[in-house]
Motif scaffolding. Sequence first.
Motif, short mmCIF file in Angstrom:
data_model
loop_
_atom_site.label_atom_id
_atom_site.label_comp_id
_atom_site.label_asym_id
_atom_site.label_seq_id
_atom_site.Cartn_x
_atom_site.Cartn_y
_atom_site.Cartn_z
N ALA A 157 0.83 -1.21 0.00
CA ALA A 157 0.00 0.00 0.00
C ALA A 157 0.86 1.26 0.00
O ALA A 157 0.42 2.32 -0.45
N GLN A 158 2.09 1.13 0.48
CA GLN A 158 3.00 2.29 0.54
C GLN A 158 3.83 2.46 -0.73
O GLN A 158 4.50 3.47 -0.90
N SER A 159 3.81 1.47 -1.61
CA SER A 159 4.63 1.55 -2.83
C SER A 159 4.11 2.66 -3.73
O SER A 159 2.90 2.79 -3.95
N ARG A 160 5.01 3.44 -4.29
CA ARG A 160 4.57 4.53 -5.15
C ARG A 160 3.99 4.02 -6.47
O ARG A 160 3.28 4.74 -7.17
N ALA A 161 4.28 2.76 -6.79
CA ALA A 161 3.73 2.18 -8.02
C ALA A 161 2.29 1.71 -7.85
O ALA A 161 1.59 1.48 -8.84
N ALA A 162 1.83 1.57 -6.61
CA ALA A 162 0.46 1.10 -6.36
C ALA A 162 -0.53 2.08 -6.96
O ALA A 162 -0.43 3.30 -6.78
N GLY A 163 -1.50 1.56 -7.72
CA GLY A 163 -2.50 2.40 -8.35
C GLY A 163 -2.09 2.92 -9.71
O GLY A 163 -2.86 3.64 -10.36
N HIS A 164 -0.89 2.56 -10.15
CA HIS A 164 -0.41 2.98 -11.47
C HIS A 164 -0.33 1.76 -12.39
O HIS A 164 -0.20 0.62 -11.93
N LEU A 166 1.50 -0.55 -15.40
CA LEU A 166 2.89 -0.88 -15.74
C LEU A 166 3.46 0.11 -16.76
O LEU A 166 4.63 0.45 -16.71
N GLY A 167 2.61 0.56 -17.67
CA GLY A 167 3.07 1.48 -18.69
C GLY A 167 3.52 2.81 -18.14
O GLY A 167 4.27 3.55 -18.79
N GLU A 168 3.07 3.13 -16.92
CA GLU A 168 3.45 4.40 -16.29
C GLU A 168 4.75 4.29 -15.52
O GLU A 168 5.29 5.31 -15.08
N VAL A 176 12.77 -5.91 -18.26
CA VAL A 176 11.39 -6.17 -18.67
C VAL A 176 10.68 -6.90 -17.53
O VAL A 176 11.30 -7.60 -16.73
N VAL A 177 9.36 -6.72 -17.46
CA VAL A 177 8.56 -7.43 -16.47
C VAL A 177 8.18 -8.79 -17.04
O VAL A 177 7.53 -8.86 -18.09
N ALA A 178 8.58 -9.86 -16.37
CA ALA A 178 8.28 -11.21 -16.85
C ALA A 178 6.85 -11.60 -16.53
O ALA A 178 6.16 -12.21 -17.35
N THR A 179 6.38 -11.26 -15.33
CA THR A 179 5.01 -11.59 -14.95
C THR A 179 4.59 -10.80 -13.74
O THR A 179 5.44 -10.32 -12.96
N VAL A 180 3.30 -10.64 -13.57
CA VAL A 180 2.71 -10.07 -12.36
C VAL A 180 1.88 -11.18 -11.72
O VAL A 180 0.97 -11.71 -12.36
N PRO A 191 1.12 -3.28 -20.69
CA PRO A 191 1.26 -1.93 -20.14
C PRO A 191 0.01 -1.43 -19.45
O PRO A 191 0.06 -0.50 -18.63
N GLU A 192 -1.15 -2.04 -19.74
CA GLU A 192 -2.41 -1.60 -19.14
C GLU A 192 -2.67 -2.22 -17.77
O GLU A 192 -3.64 -1.85 -17.08
N VAL A 193 -1.82 -3.16 -17.32
CA VAL A 193 -2.04 -3.83 -16.04
C VAL A 193 -1.89 -2.83 -14.90
O VAL A 193 -0.86 -2.16 -14.76
N LEU A 194 -2.94 -2.71 -14.07
CA LEU A 194 -2.93 -1.80 -12.93
C LEU A 194 -2.31 -2.52 -11.73
O LEU A 194 -2.76 -3.58 -11.34
N LEU A 195 -1.28 -1.93 -11.16
CA LEU A 195 -0.57 -2.54 -10.04
C LEU A 195 -1.32 -2.28 -8.74
O LEU A 195 -1.68 -1.13 -8.43
#
Length: 218
Positions: A157-164, A166-168, A176-180, A191-195
């Motif tokens: 919840a504290q990660s700055r990537a949360a709510g963004h 992958l493309g952002e 490269v991101v292998a998997t989520v 790139p559209e996957v919301l973290l």
Amino acid sequence: MKVLIAGAGRLGTQIAQVLAAARNEVTLVESDEDRVAELGSLPLVRVVAGDACDPELLEQAGALACDLVVATTGRDEDNLVISLLAKRRFGVGRVAARVNDEDNAWLFDQRWGVDLAVPAATPLISLIEEATGATDTVALLRLSKAGVEVIETAITAQSRAAGHTLGEIELPAGTVVATVVRDGRPTVPGPEVLLLPGDELLLVSHEATEQEIHAAFQ
């Protein structure tokens, strides 16, 4: 290295993805057909539907040519049977098996073909390093011959990537991101996957350090 992994739960799937990203030849065996359907697009991993306790299925999956078998099902009895078949029938050089119930740990030894018994709480990094013989703990896994690092990072919840999406996220060069992995299930990292908090990411990099990758997400 040729690897056969029995059990496509969270642990088995993550191991398969890490080893495949490091250019190993990986086969993942799963008896649940719905789970197999979910994993149909798993990058670089051959997914086989069937019961890994069946010696004929193991042979069809390539056990005779394997260097490593990892039994990661949720049933200790199945992991023991798979280990015994791998070692005694197919002569696999190294066999690792997950121990789900610590009361059964005493069974997981050479008598059942187990070279490495892995308690359920063992971190992924330790399991892979011990099973493969890799010992570099700077990243999740480093295989020098492959020239690639596979690094794991988690979104909180504290990660700055949360709510963004992958493309952002601005990734370090050569990464490269292998998997989520979300709720134990891998997703194709478009790139559209919301973290979201709780997500776990596996990233492959030829250049970036672990610290640089974590800095991009935390």
